[in-house]
Motif scaffolding. Structure first.
Motif, PDB file in Angstrom:
ATOM      1  N   GLU A  46       0.838  -1.219   0.000  1.00  0.00           N
ATOM      2  CA  GLU A  46       0.000   0.000   0.000  1.00  0.00           C
ATOM      3  C   GLU A  46       0.865   1.259   0.000  1.00  0.00           C
ATOM      4  O   GLU A  46       0.595   2.220  -0.725  1.00  0.00           O
ATOM      5  CB  GLU A  46      -0.838   0.059   1.291  1.00  0.00           C
ATOM      6  CG  GLU A  46      -2.198  -0.558   1.169  1.00  0.00           C
ATOM      7  CD  GLU A  46      -2.860  -0.664   2.542  1.00  0.00           C
ATOM      8  OE1 GLU A  46      -2.670   0.244   3.387  1.00  0.00           O
ATOM      9  OE2 GLU A  46      -3.546  -1.682   2.769  1.00  0.00           O
ATOM     10  N   GLU A  47       1.922   1.246   0.851  1.00  0.00           N
ATOM     11  CA  GLU A  47       2.790   2.430   0.958  1.00  0.00           C
ATOM     12  C   GLU A  47       3.556   2.653  -0.347  1.00  0.00           C
ATOM     13  O   GLU A  47       3.752   3.787  -0.780  1.00  0.00           O
ATOM     14  CB  GLU A  47       3.759   2.280   2.138  1.00  0.00           C
ATOM     15  CG  GLU A  47       3.089   2.376   3.493  1.00  0.00           C
ATOM     16  CD  GLU A  47       2.439   3.739   3.752  1.00  0.00           C
ATOM     17  OE1 GLU A  47       3.034   4.762   3.375  1.00  0.00           O
ATOM     18  OE2 GLU A  47       1.330   3.765   4.327  1.00  0.00           O
ATOM     19  N   ILE A  48       3.985   1.549  -0.973  1.00  0.00           N
ATOM     20  CA  ILE A  48       4.736   1.677  -2.230  1.00  0.00           C
ATOM     21  C   ILE A  48       3.809   2.231  -3.325  1.00  0.00           C
ATOM     22  O   ILE A  48       4.210   3.064  -4.138  1.00  0.00           O
ATOM     23  CB  ILE A  48       5.404   0.325  -2.603  1.00  0.00           C
ATOM     24  CG1 ILE A  48       6.531   0.041  -1.588  1.00  0.00           C
ATOM     25  CG2 ILE A  48       5.962   0.340  -4.027  1.00  0.00           C
ATOM     26  CD1 ILE A  48       7.075  -1.366  -1.582  1.00  0.00           C
ATOM     27  N   LEU A 229      15.484   8.930   8.335  1.00  0.00           N
ATOM     28  CA  LEU A 229      14.615   8.558   7.220  1.00  0.00           C
ATOM     29  C   LEU A 229      14.950   7.158   6.716  1.00  0.00           C
ATOM     30  O   LEU A 229      14.063   6.373   6.390  1.00  0.00           O
ATOM     31  CB  LEU A 229      14.809   9.542   6.054  1.00  0.00           C
ATOM     32  CG  LEU A 229      14.215  10.935   6.211  1.00  0.00           C
ATOM     33  CD1 LEU A 229      14.713  11.849   5.112  1.00  0.00           C
ATOM     34  CD2 LEU A 229      12.689  10.860   6.166  1.00  0.00           C
ATOM     35  N   THR A 230      16.235   6.872   6.611  1.00  0.00           N
ATOM     36  CA  THR A 230      16.667   5.558   6.135  1.00  0.00           C
ATOM     37  C   THR A 230      17.474   4.888   7.239  1.00  0.00           C
ATOM     38  O   THR A 230      18.527   5.401   7.626  1.00  0.00           O
ATOM     39  CB  THR A 230      17.529   5.697   4.853  1.00  0.00           C
ATOM     40  OG1 THR A 230      16.716   6.293   3.839  1.00  0.00           O
ATOM     41  CG2 THR A 230      18.022   4.353   4.363  1.00  0.00           C
ATOM     42  N   GLU A 287      10.386  -1.852   6.576  1.00  0.00           N
ATOM     43  CA  GLU A 287       9.354  -0.809   6.702  1.00  0.00           C
ATOM     44  C   GLU A 287       9.485   0.188   5.564  1.00  0.00           C
ATOM     45  O   GLU A 287      10.595   0.469   5.106  1.00  0.00           O
ATOM     46  CB  GLU A 287       9.560  -0.027   8.010  1.00  0.00           C
ATOM     47  CG  GLU A 287       8.900  -0.665   9.205  1.00  0.00           C
ATOM     48  CD  GLU A 287       9.214   0.097  10.480  1.00  0.00           C
ATOM     49  OE1 GLU A 287       9.424  -0.575  11.494  1.00  0.00           O
ATOM     50  OE2 GLU A 287       9.289   1.348  10.431  1.00  0.00           O
ATOM     51  N   PHE A 288       8.340   0.718   5.132  1.00  0.00           N
ATOM     52  CA  PHE A 288       8.360   1.754   4.094  1.00  0.00           C
ATOM     53  C   PHE A 288       7.138   2.624   4.333  1.00  0.00           C
ATOM     54  O   PHE A 288       6.017   2.124   4.389  1.00  0.00           O
ATOM     55  CB  PHE A 288       8.290   1.114   2.693  1.00  0.00           C
ATOM     56  CG  PHE A 288       8.522   2.098   1.572  1.00  0.00           C
ATOM     57  CD1 PHE A 288       9.789   2.269   1.018  1.00  0.00           C
ATOM     58  CD2 PHE A 288       7.476   2.851   1.052  1.00  0.00           C
ATOM     59  CE1 PHE A 288      10.008   3.174  -0.019  1.00  0.00           C
ATOM     60  CE2 PHE A 288       7.688   3.756   0.014  1.00  0.00           C
ATOM     61  CZ  PHE A 288       8.957   3.914  -0.524  1.00  0.00           C
ATOM     62  N   VAL A 289       7.365   3.901   4.528  1.00  0.00           N
ATOM     63  CA  VAL A 289       6.247   4.835   4.670  1.00  0.00           C
ATOM     64  C   VAL A 289       6.419   5.894   3.591  1.00  0.00           C
ATOM     65  O   VAL A 289       7.436   6.605   3.565  1.00  0.00           O
ATOM     66  CB  VAL A 289       6.213   5.481   6.080  1.00  0.00           C
ATOM     67  CG1 VAL A 289       5.038   6.446   6.195  1.00  0.00           C
ATOM     68  CG2 VAL A 289       6.145   4.414   7.158  1.00  0.00           C
ATOM     69  N   ALA A 290       5.446   5.973   2.680  1.00  0.00           N
ATOM     70  CA  ALA A 290       5.543   6.878   1.536  1.00  0.00           C
ATOM     71  C   ALA A 290       5.763   8.315   1.994  1.00  0.00           C
ATOM     72  O   ALA A 290       5.287   8.721   3.065  1.00  0.00           O
ATOM     73  CB  ALA A 290       4.263   6.794   0.705  1.00  0.00           C
ATOM     74  N   PRO A 294      10.605   9.105   1.482  1.00  0.00           N
ATOM     75  CA  PRO A 294       9.926   8.130   2.339  1.00  0.00           C
ATOM     76  C   PRO A 294      10.776   7.735   3.553  1.00  0.00           C
ATOM     77  O   PRO A 294      11.981   7.975   3.568  1.00  0.00           O
ATOM     78  CB  PRO A 294       9.781   6.918   1.404  1.00  0.00           C
ATOM     79  CG  PRO A 294      10.900   7.040   0.436  1.00  0.00           C
ATOM     80  CD  PRO A 294      11.160   8.505   0.256  1.00  0.00           C
ATOM     81  N   ASP A 295      10.127   7.148   4.561  1.00  0.00           N
ATOM     82  CA  ASP A 295      10.847   6.535   5.693  1.00  0.00           C
ATOM     83  C   ASP A 295      11.066   5.084   5.321  1.00  0.00           C
ATOM     84  O   ASP A 295      10.117   4.405   4.900  1.00  0.00           O
ATOM     85  CB  ASP A 295       9.971   6.554   6.959  1.00  0.00           C
ATOM     86  CG  ASP A 295       9.896   7.921   7.567  1.00  0.00           C
ATOM     87  OD1 ASP A 295      10.946   8.474   7.907  1.00  0.00           O
ATOM     88  OD2 ASP A 295       8.766   8.445   7.693  1.00  0.00           O
TER      89      ASP A 295
END
Ligand SMILES: C[S@@+](CC[C@H](N)C(=O)[O-])C[C@H]1O[C@@H](n2cnc3c(N)ncnc32)[C@H](O)[C@@H]1O
Length: 302
Positions: A46-48, A229-230, A287-290, A294-295
Motif C-alpha cells: 500500500e505504501e509503495i 529517514l533511512t 518498513e516503508f512509509v511513503a 519516504p521513511d
C-alpha cells in the motif's frame, strides 16, 4: 542404586517436558513472525503504491518538498567532492547517467552552449561534453528540454521515463563513466541492494557513482535527537551504517563525507567501481512509509 535410577528417570522426564515447551515456544514465535510478515506485506505494498502516486502529482498538487528542478550548481553543492572535476574530464564519447533526474535541469545546464551557462554555475565548463541520459519515473520534461535535445541532435541528451531503474536492462541503457543520483532512486527505492547492484552493473570499471542520502546514521557519528529517514540494521538487528554496508560490496571503493550540520544528517557518497566482479550484500525491506522522501528500514540478510 534404585535412587540413582529414579533420579535419571526424573531427569529424562524433565528434559522431555522442557523439549515440548521449547517446541511450543518456537512454533508460536515462528507462527507470530509469519503472521507479522503476512500483515506487513500488504501494508508495504500500500505504501509503495502511495509513493507511486506522489511521483505522478502535477502542477499545484506537487508537494513543496518534492523538488524536481535542481540545476548543476545544486548538484555541485550536494554531491561529494570531485564530482565537478570528474564531469569536466569526460570526453565526447563518454556517458553520464542521472538517475531520478526530475526535470533534467542539471543535464540541461551541463549541455548549455558556451557563453550560455547559468549565472553562478559552480561546475567548471569543458569544451567537450559527454552524452547524458536523464532517468525519471514520471515524465517532467520541459519545452526547454525538448528544444535543447532537438538542437543538439544525435541523442547527445536523452530523457527516459515511465519506469524505475530496476526495469531497465544493461542492453537498453549501456554503460556509463559517471552516474549521479540527487534525491532520486537511492533516496526513494524500496529495494536498496538491488538498486546499488544495478548502478554498479551500469558503471564502467573506473567509473564512479555520486550520490547522497539524507537522514541516516553517519559514518562520522550521530547527532542526538535526529529523526532518521533511512535506517539499516545488520542480521542481528543492530544498527548498520549505510557506508559500512556499502563497504561490504565487492569491486567498490566507497568514500563517505558526513554532513552532521545539515538540516538532516546526510552522507555524501562516492562509489568507484574498481573491478567487474561486483556483488552487493542483500538488504530486505522491513518498513516503508511513503513520503518525500519516504521513511525506510532495511535489514541485512544472513
Ligand atoms: C525529488 S525528485 C529529484 C529530481 C532531481 N534529481 C532534483 O534534484 O531536482 C525524485 C526523482 O527521482 C525519481 N526516482 C525515484 N525513484 C526512482 C527509481 N527507482 N528509478 C528511477 N527514478 C527514480 C523520480 O521519478 C524523480 O524524477
Amino acid at each position: 542404586m534404585g535412587s540413582v535410577k529414579s533420579s535419571v528417570k526424573g531427569w529424562k522426564a524433565a528434559a522431555a517436558r522442557l523439549a515440548v515447551v521449547i517446541a511450543i515456544v518456537v512454533q508460536t514465535l515462528g507462527l507470530r513472525a509469519l503472521w507479522a510478515q503476512e500483515l506487513a506485506e500488504p501494508r508495504l505494498d500500500e505504501e509503495i503504491a502511495k509513493q507511486q502516486k506522489i511521483f505522478q502529482r502535477r502542477g499545484a498538487d506537487v508537494p513543496g518538498g518534492y523538488v524536481t528542478g535542481r540545476g548543476l550548481s545544486d548538484y555541485a553543492e550536494l554531491l561529494p567532492t570531485g564530482f565537478c572535476d570528474a564531469l569536466g574530464r569526460l570526453g565526447s564519447s563518454d556517458r553520464w547517467l542521472d538517475i531520478g533526474a526530475g526535470a533534467g535541469q542539471a543535464i540541461l545546464d551541463y549541455s548549455a552552449p558556451e557563453g550560455d551557462a547559468p549565472s553562478g554555475e559552480k561546475c567548471a565548463r569543458s569544451a567537450s561534453k559527454a552524452r547524458a541520459v536523464a532517468l525519471s519515473i514520471e515524465d517532467r520534461r520541459t519545452d526547454n528540454w525538448r528544444e535543447r535535445a532537438a538542437s543538439l541532435g544525435h541523442d547527445r541528451i536523452r530523457y527516459l521515463s515511465g519506469k524505475s531503474l530496476r526495469h531497465y536492462s544493461l542492453e537498453e541503457l549501456g554503460k556509463f563513466q559517471i552516474i549521479t543520483d540527487v534525491f532520486g532512486g537511492f533516496t526513494y527505492t524500496a529495494d536498496l541492494s538491488r538498486f546499488v547492484d544495478k548502478v554498479l552493473t551500469l558503471l564502467e570499471v573506473g567509473g564512479s557513482f555520486y550520490t547522497l542520502v539524507p537522514g541516516v546514521h553517519l559514518e562520522g557519528g550521530d547527532k542526538l535527537g535526529t529523526w532518521y529517514l533511512t535506517e539499516l540494521e545488520n542480521a542481528a538487528g543492530r544498527p548498520e551504517k549505510v557506508c559500512s554496508w556499502l563497504k561490504k560490496c565487492t569491486c567498490a571503493k566507497v568514500t563517505c563525507e558526513s554532513k552532521s550540520d545539515w538540516k538532516r544528517p546526510t552522507e555524501l557518497i562516492k562509489v568507484e567501481k574498481v573491478c567487474s566482479d561486483v556483488s552487493v550484500p542483500r538488504m530486505k525491506l522491513l518498513e516503508f512509509v511513503a513520503g518525500y522522501p519516504p521513511d525506510r528500514r532495511f535489514q541485512l540478510e544472513r
